[in-house]
Design an enzyme around this catalytic site. Structure first.
Site, mmCIF file in Angstrom:
data_model
loop_
_atom_site.group_PDB
_atom_site.id
_atom_site.type_symbol
_atom_site.label_atom_id
_atom_site.label_comp_id
_atom_site.label_asym_id
_atom_site.label_seq_id
_atom_site.Cartn_x
_atom_site.Cartn_y
_atom_site.Cartn_z
ATOM 1 N N ASP A 157 39.896 52.267 80.803
ATOM 2 C CA ASP A 157 38.753 53.118 81.158
ATOM 3 C C ASP A 157 37.520 52.294 81.495
ATOM 4 O OD1 ASP A 157 38.462 52.229 78.556
ATOM 5 O OD2 ASP A 157 38.287 54.198 77.648
ATOM 6 N N ASN A 197 37.317 60.787 66.740
ATOM 7 C CA ASN A 197 37.676 62.197 67.005
ATOM 8 C C ASN A 197 39.074 62.323 67.611
ATOM 9 O OD1 ASN A 197 37.323 61.322 69.614
ATOM 10 N ND2 ASN A 197 35.695 62.754 70.146
ATOM 11 N N HIS A 199 40.257 60.534 70.177
ATOM 12 C CA HIS A 199 40.412 60.276 71.612
ATOM 13 C C HIS A 199 41.194 58.985 71.855
ATOM 14 C CE1 HIS A 199 36.145 58.289 71.828
ATOM 15 N NE2 HIS A 199 37.023 57.316 71.943
ATOM 16 N N GLU A 207 39.035 62.782 75.728
ATOM 17 C CA GLU A 207 38.379 63.444 74.605
ATOM 18 C C GLU A 207 39.179 64.679 74.178
ATOM 19 O OE1 GLU A 207 36.049 62.030 73.103
ATOM 20 O OE2 GLU A 207 34.297 61.534 74.303
HETATM 21 C C1 GLP Z 1 35.887 53.798 73.137
HETATM 22 C C2 GLP Z 1 37.037 53.407 74.052
HETATM 23 C C3 GLP Z 1 38.389 53.597 73.365
HETATM 24 C C4 GLP Z 1 38.374 52.970 71.974
HETATM 25 C C5 GLP Z 1 37.284 53.607 71.150
HETATM 26 C C6 GLP Z 1 37.226 53.092 69.721
HETATM 27 O O1 GLP Z 1 35.694 55.166 73.113
HETATM 28 N N1 GLP Z 1 37.014 54.152 75.260
HETATM 29 O O2 GLP Z 1 39.413 53.039 74.173
HETATM 30 O O3 GLP Z 1 39.624 53.119 71.364
HETATM 31 O O4 GLP Z 1 36.034 53.343 71.790
HETATM 32 O O5 GLP Z 1 36.441 51.939 69.637
HETATM 33 P P1 GLP Z 1 36.372 51.001 68.366
HETATM 34 O O6 GLP Z 1 37.609 50.187 68.396
HETATM 35 O O7 GLP Z 1 35.131 50.180 68.591
HETATM 36 O O8 GLP Z 1 36.291 51.883 67.190
#
Ligand code: GLP
Length: 255
Positions: free
Chosen positions: A67, A136, A138, A143
């Site tokens: 993404d 959440n 995702h 989402e």
């Molecule tokens: C963002 C990314 C996700 C990732 C999430 C969690 O939303 N788009 O791909 O899994 O963050 O991030 P973290 O690993 O910093 O908790």
């Protein structure tokens, strides 16, 4: 699903690095799906060290990132493009022409998303997709409410995700509201999934993902439907699991 509960974040990163390295050694022209966020940082640090100290060769690998924010230039310090180069690609011998990251500045976003899907198909699909998870539930930027059959497209971030991500920006107004993300359907076509999570803040999401009913309201639950999903989490992220089926599961199986 293979669920491995490791003692802490370092052990999660170590195990994930072992698996990614195995994949690259077995098939040097592997197609690897990469994720951003803080969770895979330990894995990326180890891959850089394996390249530097043990000559792990990434020259034939193709990569697709999950993404990217809409509206950030690739060199913006919070773009996922910059994140990937800074934390991994700059330090290994990946071929830049085989690195694919969604372009959040594309003029024709729908056209770009269709092209991105075509590129994944052209190289024969993703062999191993690395995933983090949002609190959440995702996956990438899919989402809650995202179609479980969705493809690469533009998504509106939830208010919750915008607030969680605000820690990386100087104020809330600077956090992009939209992103391009691979769809759940796209992710599910990867031949193997490697989902990583660490810490108390992910414990609820992990409980829902592994033990809840499969629902678009928690897109991560779809990993239950994947034939080769490998979930590597630490004890804190596992702390709300009710079923202890994963205990001992990583013991070697008979030949
Ligand atoms: C963002 C990314 C996700 C990732 C999430 C969690 O939303 N788009 O791909 O899994 O963050 O991030 P973290 O690993 O910093 O908790």
């Amino acid at each position: 699903m293979l669920v491995e509960v490791m003692v802490d974040y370092d052990a999660v990163s170590e195990r994930a690095a072992e698996l990614v390295a195995q994949q690259i050694r077995k098939k040097p022209d592997s197609v690897i799906g990469f994720a951003t966020g803080s969770t895979p940082l330990g894995l990326y640090k180890r891959l850089v060290a394996m390249h530097r100290d043990a000559g792990l060769d990434f020259s034939k690998m193709t990569t697709f990132n999950l993404d990217e924010y809409i509206g950030l230039l690739p060199r913006h310090d919070q773009s996922y493009n910059r994140f990937m180069w800074e934390h991994l690609f700059e330090h290994i011998n990946v071929s830049p022409e085989r690195v694919f990251i969604p372009n959040g500045m594309a003029d024709d976003i729908d056209g770009f998303c269709a092209w991105y899907e075509e590129q994944i198909e052209r190289v024969g699909g993703i062999d191993l997709q690395i995933l983090g998870i949002g609190a959440n539930g995702h996956l990438a930027f899919n989402e809650p409410g995202s179609s479980l059959g969705s493809r690469t497209r533009i998504k509106t971030l939830t208010a919750e995700t915008v607030v969680v991500n605000a820690r990386f920006f100087s104020n809330l107004n600077e956090v992009p509201r939209f992103a391009i993300t691979m769809g759940i359907g796209t992710i599910m076509e990867a031949r193997r999934l490697l989902l990583l999570a660490s810490g108390e803040s992910k414990a609820m999401a992990i409980q829902t993902t592994l033990e809840g009913p499969v629902t678009a309201m928690a897109p991560s639950t779809i990993v239950q439907m994947h034939r080769h999903a490998h979930v590597i989490i630490d004890e804190r992220a596992a702390s709300r699991l009710k079923n202890k089926h994963h205990h001992g599961i990583s013991e070697p199986k008979p030949e």
